[in-house]
Write an enzyme that holds these catalytic residues in place. Structure first.
Site, short mmCIF file in Angstrom:
data_model
loop_
_atom_site.label_atom_id
_atom_site.label_comp_id
_atom_site.label_asym_id
_atom_site.label_seq_id
_atom_site.Cartn_x
_atom_site.Cartn_y
_atom_site.Cartn_z
N LYS A 193 -39.31 47.52 38.32
CA LYS A 193 -38.94 46.51 39.32
C LYS A 193 -37.86 47.10 40.23
O LYS A 193 -36.96 47.81 39.75
CB LYS A 193 -38.45 45.25 38.60
CG LYS A 193 -38.29 44.03 39.48
CD LYS A 193 -37.84 42.82 38.65
CE LYS A 193 -37.66 41.57 39.50
NZ LYS A 193 -37.22 40.40 38.72
N SER A 232 -39.92 36.30 39.65
CA SER A 232 -39.73 37.23 40.73
C SER A 232 -40.33 38.61 40.47
O SER A 232 -40.52 39.37 41.41
CB SER A 232 -38.23 37.39 41.00
OG SER A 232 -37.59 37.93 39.87
N SER A 254 -38.38 35.03 35.34
CA SER A 254 -38.92 36.03 36.26
C SER A 254 -39.81 37.10 35.62
O SER A 254 -40.49 37.83 36.33
CB SER A 254 -37.78 36.72 37.03
OG SER A 254 -37.32 35.88 38.04
#
Lengths: 492, 493
Positions: free
Chosen positions: A79, A155, A179
């Site tokens: 990420k 996310s 997330s």
């Protein structure tokens, strides 16, 4: 079988048996990303050259009998908010454009430097992890590989979509209010949010630092356990990590769970829950019952306060955590340098932060302001401890708590963009876990009528990752859908 | 105390850098930034890079404990760092990790006191609290802040440990504030947490008000020496305004040490809202009784106790002892010296004290130096006093040795080099006396009416011989000869 159809633990075996070279594997995934990412947009940065040269090096090392670590050069996607030395880390925000951290996050040290995973690229996310759909990225949205008209969740959307579509074997995400679990649920992969303090946050760019944890996303529970085993543990660089011994998560995945008690919180199954989601989760519970677990109803009287509590705490912390982005030391400053230094700071932040980030900073600043602090922040902390108590009371009656991960399956891109409150409400089943600091696993448990994946959440007590992985693994075997890859199309 | 300050109320917030720490408060960067290439003592943590996390330096906690014990504060069993949020270009994160004693926060320690003595009256000044925080980076301007076309940021200072000592508003004059800082400096030196002689190692904010009126906060006083001056100026400003019938407003003012005035910020400035809240990247710090006891054991004797002991051990006066112990290095020097010479007794103890507090201190002041930076050894001063007492040199001559002694030259060598041993030879002295008497008939005449003129004649003898004549013998011989001359003169009349 193609390379991307194997699980990580199987590929490791093939490398060990010299059936496959690391270079072949890395090359294969890079090709697959090239072929599919124009449709999915999981990646915001791909490190092709570096990945290939590392693969070559590792193949050589292996040939020469050198140890190359437990992860055998398998490609991993990271990420865009976990720092990797000299690799762009932008949190999908314009304000960090061109930022290359000079250091590695602790998880990167452990997974890549020590155990030999190869970072193949950085995945898309909501800017600074603020969002549940990956629509708030400065690079544009990620598309759900099960149906490209839908969001992948957020996310950590790119981390979810890349694993679901076989662009990479596993990935790292971060989970502040769901997330990791939200995209795991929407993309039909396994995602784990560890106990707060189990995995070092050093090098994880903070969103809400009392809630954030880094965790793995993978195609099966065994791969997830393998990553956690390496990532977890005390880190002198993170004072909030806890010096509790790390269990051998992969060794006891098949242990019998007979006699364990599942807590079923009625409030997690109340209105707002889609019927398909409810049915599939209950089917999962039935399968576990067949493996010998008992179920008991547990109660969460304070669940209804979860969303305001979570957002007050998260936004307050975010407003402070994001103060450092002023363009002075790193990232980009506004082109217009007129006025005082404070004018330039304001202009830079106004221009470079996206609307959702600005909204949360403003709300958080407001909540921490003199006169409001007691009313909002302090009150939220009090409710937070009530929610923690709810969990502790529940764990007196059961070993783990199970629920849907998300109340619905993925929604269409753009559907909730103008309704942030509705978007916030999607986190109602994941947020309480972060508020309490507990570990939770999401595994796919079936599909809805639109063929979109449904997530099954298993919440454990503090540092009980071993048990939730054990239960998750056995359920995964019973359900036997985990090998299914997302088709990367517009659905049926 | 002068009555002009009776209605003045002063409270001080003193920020002290813990310069004796090896590393910064939250990272392992070298604490010693002075004179170093800018931005070389930095890491992701003190630069506040995204993803970096602070880790508390345990030694900083120990240092704070030492100071809290020395000041008699109540140390809190557990505390949590807080974030103080405000944007400023010297802030790496645009928040400062500090402590807060409201909103569920606690200071490091509460209470405590500092005893001062002014015009031989003792006064106990109550402290409010002490707490730990990180220093921001250093802004470097080209010339003055007002005209500099740019500011450079040096992060070497970013994250250095500060300890803030907050007094209650209990001081009633700039002189009291001066004495308070003098005692505080002494205690800090004794606890060995900081070298306050280093440039920029302390900064003071002062709250000043005239009873019944709004207070102003004067910030940016960058040395202890400036405090008294700034306070005097600010009090005068407030009194002048009141005299002209104006009312004072609560405001923040800056001390401009070049122009030596306090400057009000524009009225646009409002009371800052720092949005204090707990620093979640750190966990609460527990201060156990065991830990406190261990620190206590290692703590040296504090100046107050030492002054009492000096009165007993060396029979010094209260006044002498209190001044002597103020600077730990001087007091240590003193004890090393007087203890090393078995033959020394109360007279020598007093002599040694006088030398240290007199000529040596004066030299240090004049040369802007501190004793540990010179080569002077306790033994040299012992030797000097012995030579004086044995009559080998005179006190006057001894005073001319100070410069050379500071270079570490042994006393005997100085004596030899200067050829300034004492002259005790009667004939030699008589020769000088006679010369002086002949050359100064006016003074000799004056002696008839004014016997004090004798001293003037002896002074002339000393001047002729660079003070080498034995003062006792010279006096006796001068008296004898002048009496003879006088007798002769009067018989001739």
């Amino acid at each position: 079988m193609n390379i991307h159809e194997y699980m990580a633990f199987e590929l490791i075996q093939k490398i060990k048996n010299k059936e496959l070279q690391i270079q072949e594997i890395v090359q294969f995934y890079l090709e697959r990303i090239k072929k599919t990412d124009n449709l999915i947009h999981s990646f915001v940065h791909i490190s092709e050259e570096k990945a290939l040269s590392e693969a070559k090096q590792k193949d050589n090392d292996l040939k020469n009998g050198k140890s190359i670590g437990k992860l055998y050069g398998l490609p991993i996607a990271v990420k865009d908010l976990i720092c990797i030395k000299n690799s762009p880390t932008t949190c999908c925000s314009k304000i960090l454009e061109g930022y290359y951290p000079p250091y590695n996050a602790t998880v990167i040290e452990r997974l890549i430097e020590k155990e030999g995973a190869i970072c193949i690229g950085r995945t898309n996310m909501d800017e600074f992890a603020m969002g549940s759909s990956t629509e708030n990225s400065c690079y544009g949205p990620t598309y759900n590989p099960w149906n490209l008209e839908y969001v992948p969740g957020g996310s950590s959307g790119g981390s979810g979509s890349s694993v679901a579509s076989g662009q990479v074997i596993f990935s790292l995400g971060s989970d502040t209010g769901g997330s990791i679990r939200c995209p795991a649920s929407y993309c039909g992969v396994v995602g784990l949010k560890p106990t707060y303090g189990r995995v070092s946050r050093y090098g994880l760019v903070s969103y809400a630092n009392s809630l954030d944890q880094i965790g793995p996303l993978s195609r099966c529970v065994r791969d997830c356990a393998l990553l956690l085993e390496i990532m977890a543990g005390f880190d002198p660089l993170d004072s909030t990590t806890v010096n509790v011994e790390v269990d051998n998560y992969t060794n006891e995945l098949d242990k019998s769970i007979e006699g364990k008690t599942l807590g079923i919180p009625k409030e997690f199954f109340s209105e707002g829950l889609e019927t398909d989601v409810k049915n599939k989760v209950y089917e999962g519970i039935k399968k576990l019952e067949r493996l010998g677990v008992r179920t008991v109803e547990v109660s969460f009287p304070y669940l209804e306060y979860t969303i305001p509590t979570y957002y007050l705490i998260a936004m307050s912390e975010a407003s402070s955590n994001l103060e450092r982005y002023d363009g002075l030391r790193y990232g980009k400053m506004s082109d217009n340098l007129e006025g005082s230094v404070f004018d330039v700071f304001s202009r830079t932040r106004g221009e470079k932060f996206g609307p959702e980030v600005r909204r949360r900073i403003i709300l958080g600043t407001y909540a921490l302001s003199a006169g409001y602090y007691d009313m909002f922040y302090i009150k939220a902390l009090k409710v937070r401890s009530l929610i923690k108590n709810d969990f502790q009371n529940a764990f007196k009656q059961c070993d783990v708590i199970v629920s849907p991960t998300m109340p619905t399956t993925a929604f269409k891109i753009g559907d909730l963009v103008d309704d942030p409150l509705q978007m916030y409400l999607m986190d109602v089943l994941t947020c309480p876990v972060n508020l309490a600091g507990l570990p939770a696993l999401s595994i796919p448990c079936g599909f809805d009528s639109k063929n979109l994946p449904i997530g099954f959440q298993i919440i454990g007590n503090y540092f009980e990752e071993k048990l939730i992985l054990n239960i998750g693994h056995l359920l995964e075997k019973e359900l036997n859908i985990y090998r299914k890859l997302a088709p990367v199309n517009r659905g049926k | 105390m002068s009555s002009k300050y009776e209605d003045v109320i002063i409270g001080l917030e003193v920020h002290i850098q813990l310069t004796n720490l090896k590393t910064k408060l939250f990272c392992s960067c070298n604490n010693d930034y002075r004179g170093k290439e800018p931005n070389t003592h930095v890491c992701p943590i003190c630069l506040g890079l995204p993803g970096s996390l602070p880790v508390v330096n345990k030694n900083a906690v120990e240092f704070a404990t030492r100071l809290a014990l020395a000041l008699g504060c109540d140390i809190n069993k557990s505390f949590w760092f807080f974030r103080k949020n405000y944007f400023y270009p010297d802030m790496a994160k645009n928040f400062q990790i500090s402590q807060y004693n409201k909103a569920g926060g606690r200071a490091f320690a509460d209470g405590g006191k500092i005893t001062i003595k002014l015009n031989s009256k003792k006064k106990e000044l109550q402290l409010n609290r002490i707490h730990l925080e990180e220093d921001p980076a250093r802004l470097v301007h080209k010339g003055s802040i007002a005209t500099s076309p740019y500011a450079l940021v040096d992060y070497n200072r970013s994250g250095v440990t500060l300890i803030e000592i907050v007094s209650d508003p209990v001081m009633n004059s700039p002189e009291e504030a001066r004495e308070y800082l003098k005692q505080l400096k002494s205690i800090v030196q004794y606890t060995e947490i900081s070298d306050l002689d280093l440039d920029g190692s302390c900064r003071v904010d002062a709250n000043i008000s005239i009873k019944g009126h709004a207070r102003s906060e004067v910030k940016n006083i960058n040395s202890f020496k400036e405090v008294e001056r700034a306070l005097k100026w600010e009090i005068q400003r407030q009194k002048n305004l009141l005299k002209r019938g104006k009312e004072l407003i609560q405001e923040t003012r800056h001390w401009d040490d070049k122009r030596r005035v306090t400057i009000g910020l524009r009225t646009k400035e409002f009371e800052k809202d720092y949005r204090y809240f707990p620093e979640q990247d750190l966990v609460p710090i527990e201060i156990t009784k065991d830990f406190i006891d261990q620190v206590k054991k290692k703590l040296p004797e504090m100046p107050n106790a030492r002054a009492k002991r000096f009165q007993k051990d060396y029979q010094l006066s209260e006044f002498d002892s209190e001044i002597l112990v103020l600077d730990k290095d001087i007091a240590d020097f003193y004890e090393n010296g007087v203890k090393s010479e078995k033959s020394f007794g109360p007279d020598e103890y007093k002599q040694y004290c006088n030398w240290l507090m007199g000529d040596i201190s004066r030299w240090l002041n004049d040369n802007n130096n501190v004793i540990k930076e010179t080569k002077l050894t306790p033994k040299q001063l012992v030797d000097l006093i012995k030579l004086i007492n044995e009559g080998k040199i005179t006190g006057k001559i001894a005073k001319t040795f100070v410069n050379e002694m500071m270079k570490g030259t042994p006393i005997l060598e100085i004596v030899k080099k200067s050829g300034k041993s004492r002259i005790a030879d009667k004939d030699k002295i008589i020769k000088v006396v006679k010369e002086v008497l002949e050359e100064n008939p006016d003074i000799v005449n004056d002696y008839q009416k004014n016997p004090k003129a004798l001293e003037a004649l002896i002074g002339k003898c000393m001047k002729k011989t660079d003070g080498r004549l034995d003062p006792e013998i010279t006096k006796r011989l001068m008296q004898k000869h002048i009496t003879e001359i006088s007798a002769k003169n009067s018989s001739e009349d």
